[in-house]
Design a protein around this motif. Structure first.
Motif, short mmCIF file in Angstrom:
data_model
loop_
_atom_site.label_atom_id
_atom_site.label_comp_id
_atom_site.label_asym_id
_atom_site.label_seq_id
_atom_site.Cartn_x
_atom_site.Cartn_y
_atom_site.Cartn_z
N LYS A 139 38.78 40.12 37.82
CA LYS A 139 39.14 39.04 38.73
C LYS A 139 39.99 39.59 39.88
O LYS A 139 40.82 40.49 39.69
CB LYS A 139 39.92 37.96 37.98
CG LYS A 139 39.11 37.19 36.96
CD LYS A 139 38.17 36.20 37.62
CE LYS A 139 37.53 35.28 36.58
NZ LYS A 139 36.64 34.28 37.21
N TRP B 68 45.02 36.35 33.88
CA TRP B 68 43.80 37.16 33.93
C TRP B 68 44.18 38.62 33.69
O TRP B 68 44.43 39.37 34.65
CB TRP B 68 43.12 37.03 35.29
CG TRP B 68 42.44 35.73 35.54
CD1 TRP B 68 41.89 34.89 34.63
CD2 TRP B 68 42.20 35.12 36.82
NE1 TRP B 68 41.32 33.80 35.24
CE2 TRP B 68 41.50 33.91 36.59
CE3 TRP B 68 42.50 35.48 38.13
CZ2 TRP B 68 41.10 33.07 37.61
CZ3 TRP B 68 42.11 34.64 39.16
CH2 TRP B 68 41.42 33.44 38.90
N ASP C 146 38.31 35.86 44.05
CA ASP C 146 38.14 34.70 43.17
C ASP C 146 39.15 33.60 43.48
O ASP C 146 38.86 32.42 43.29
CB ASP C 146 38.30 35.13 41.71
CG ASP C 146 37.25 36.15 41.30
OD1 ASP C 146 36.10 35.75 41.11
OD2 ASP C 146 37.59 37.35 41.21
#
Length: 556
Positions: free
Chosen positions: A11, A38, A103
């Motif tokens: 990510k 993440w 993202d």
């Protein structure tokens, strides 16, 4: 950076934070929170080129993109160059950033230029300022929407900017400290610099100036404070700051000498890089400062800070984050000032007395007890609250009972509305000081709530018709405009409802849709949410209205 490696990795998040040194340092817990959300996330940062040295101290970044945003702002304001050409240049610079395909993009800079830039990137998840398809500026994410609104009710705010960044950019999580990465060569420089100043048991870093004179305590007060500390403790003082603060520093030194100050007084004013400043502060036992970027550096290298929160500075917004710090804030009816206000008297600075500040510094150095006899100012100690967020505990002085009650109330309400979790913070007493007035306002708001929601629903139905009845829509719009005016008038009359009413006014214009029907539906959703929030407050206040309205029945 290899672009294909970036695209094929985990990510990817882009942070946009281009205006201040302190803001960059205050987003470190957000960086840690993102890595927890993440694991292995790649985090890049966009900054103004003036802050390149600051970015080198921040942990957890993959790449830093720099641009001279200040020149863009200056040239566009002065019309020194064609505005379209200026933004085309920025778009060409931003094209490789857009190609990465982040993202999430988190915009922590609340100005129009950053919103245009973020919209150009076209990320699937945008938080903070961006633009709607028609070019109007909008804000995404409830926490960052709160940040956009809080200037209207600052005395009720109990959120540090650090937590708003972390909650808005990522989400709820455990407490994270601000920690900076100081290069070894900078540490070596600092050791050599201090060695050259002579033998001193403990150093106190002092920043007399600030980027804005409005938020700087008086230089002569700093001088008297240092003289008092020097007479009671075996310490030396290091003056820090930018070259522009040299005049204020000279005033402080002159007062220090006149007051009989004899402790070692060294100056690093304008003589350090940002990394060297961080290293120098890491050798100090204490920092005495205005609310400045270097104050946050002091927090980041782990030294206790005594901060002076004067002018338009508020302890809750930008005070030193995490346990172990002290903040002194004037107790004055007009403080803190508005951000754009220029105060002609700056009386608040005279409410903070050198004797009080010296006593706090000596206590922080373990040379004396915590001062409790206090007047004209408030003393706060920083800490962590029951929800794992930064907070401040009042240790001396007093707070306005009304603002204190509603500050605690709204701290819990916003946390629970935005997270969907129960807050561990203790609620305030059963009723606010203005309980009866709040109930009267609630009774006025109920029928407005019902009419406003019904009108919004009718506008949505009208817009779905194949042939748009323009005159009917005009009549409904006029009715809604009147109702919104009434809602704003009553809703902002009382601290029980003004924060959610201010949020409604923003959300009614925070429209990201293109079609008329979709925009009206967004407005209807904003009204429904306002209605829900008003009833949440009514239930918490134990209001039991006899008023029968469609809106009350629909949410009871």
């Amino acid at each position: 950076m290899n672009l294909m490696e970036a695209i094929e990795g985990n990510k990817q998040v882009l942070l946009v934070n281009i205006t201040r040194m302190g803001d960059l340092i205050q987003m470190i817990p957000l960086i840690k929170r993102l890595d927890r959300e993440w694991p292995g996330v790649s985090i890049d940062l966009v900054i103004d080129s003036a802050f390149t040295d600051v970015a080198r101290l921040l942990p957890g970044l993959r790449h830093v993109w720099t641009y001279n945003f200040q020149a863009l702002m200056d040239d566009s304001r002065a019309r020194a160059r064609d505005v379209v050409a200026l933004y085309r240049e920025m778009a060409a610079w931003a094209k490789p950033i857009q190609a990465i395909g982040y993202d999430r993009v988190i915009n922590l800079t609340f100005n129009r230029r950053s919103a245009y830039f973020v919209a150009y990137l076209d990320a699937p998840d945008v938080r903070g300022l961006t633009t709607a398809p028609d070019g109007s500026v909008i804000v995404r994410n409830p926490w960052l929407g709160y940040f956009a609104d809080l200037h209207a009710y600052r005395r009720l705010n109990r959120w540090n900017l650090v937590d708003l960044y972390a909650l808005g950019g990522s989400g709820i999580g455990p407490f994270d400290t601000i920690t900076l990465t100081v290069p070894e060569e900078a540490r070596s420089w600092a050791s050599a610099f201090l060695h050259a100043q002579g033998r001193v048991s403990r150093w106190i870093a002092v920043q007399v100036g600030a980027s804005d004179v409005m938020k700087a305590w008086r230089p002569e007060s700093f001088g008297r404070t240092m003289a008092m500390i020097g007479r009671a403790a075996d310490v030396g003082f290091i003056l820090i700051g930018s070259p522009q603060e040299a005049g204020a520093a000279r005033e402080a030194v002159a007062t220090y000498r006149a007051a009989g100050g004899t402790a070692v007084l060294a100056s690093a004013l304008g003589r350090t890089t940002v990394s060297q400043l961080a290293a120098l502060l890491s050798h100090c036992a204490l920092m005495l400062t205005n609310d400045t970027g270097p104050m946050h550096i002091g927090v980041g290298v782990g030294i206790p800070v005594v901060a002076l929160s004067v002018g338009h500075v508020d302890v809750w917004e930008t005070g030193p984050y995490g346990p172990g710090h002290w903040v002194i804030q004037p107790d004055i009816a007009c403080g803190p000032c508005g951000f754009d206000q220029v105060c002609p008297h700056q009386t608040c600075k005279d409410h903070v007395l050198p004797e009080q500040v010296a006593a706090v510094c000596l206590h922080a150095l373990q040379y004396g007890p915590m001062p409790t006899a206090w007047s004209r100012a408030r003393l706060y100690q920083s800490g962590i609250d029951r929800d794992g967020l930064g907070t401040f505990f009042l240790r001396a002085g007093s707070e306005n009972p009304l603002f204190n009650w509603y500050g605690r109330f709204w701290r819990r309400v916003w946390f629970e509305l935005f997270t969907g979790r129960s807050s561990e913070e203790l609620p305030p007493e059963e009723h606010p000081p203005d309980y009866h007035h709040a109930r009267e306002v609630y009774e006025h708001l109920l029928p407005i709530l019902g009419s406003l929601r019904l009108t919004a629903e009718e506008m949505t139905r009208v817009c779905r018709q194949r042939r748009l009845p323009v005159e009917a829509l005009k009549d409904l719009h006029a009715r809604m405009t009147t109702l919104i005016h009434d809602a704003q008038r009553f809703g902002r009359e009382c601290l029980a409802f003004s924060p959610v009413t201010i949020a409604l006014m923003r959300e009614l214009h925070n429209l990201s849709s293109v079609s008329l029907e979709a925009m009206i539906r967004e407005q209807e959703q904003a009204i429904v949410e306002w209605q829900r929030r008003i009833h949440v407050i009514g239930r918490r206040f134990h209001f039991h209205s006899s008023t029968r309205s469609a809106c009350y029945a629909s949410t009871a």
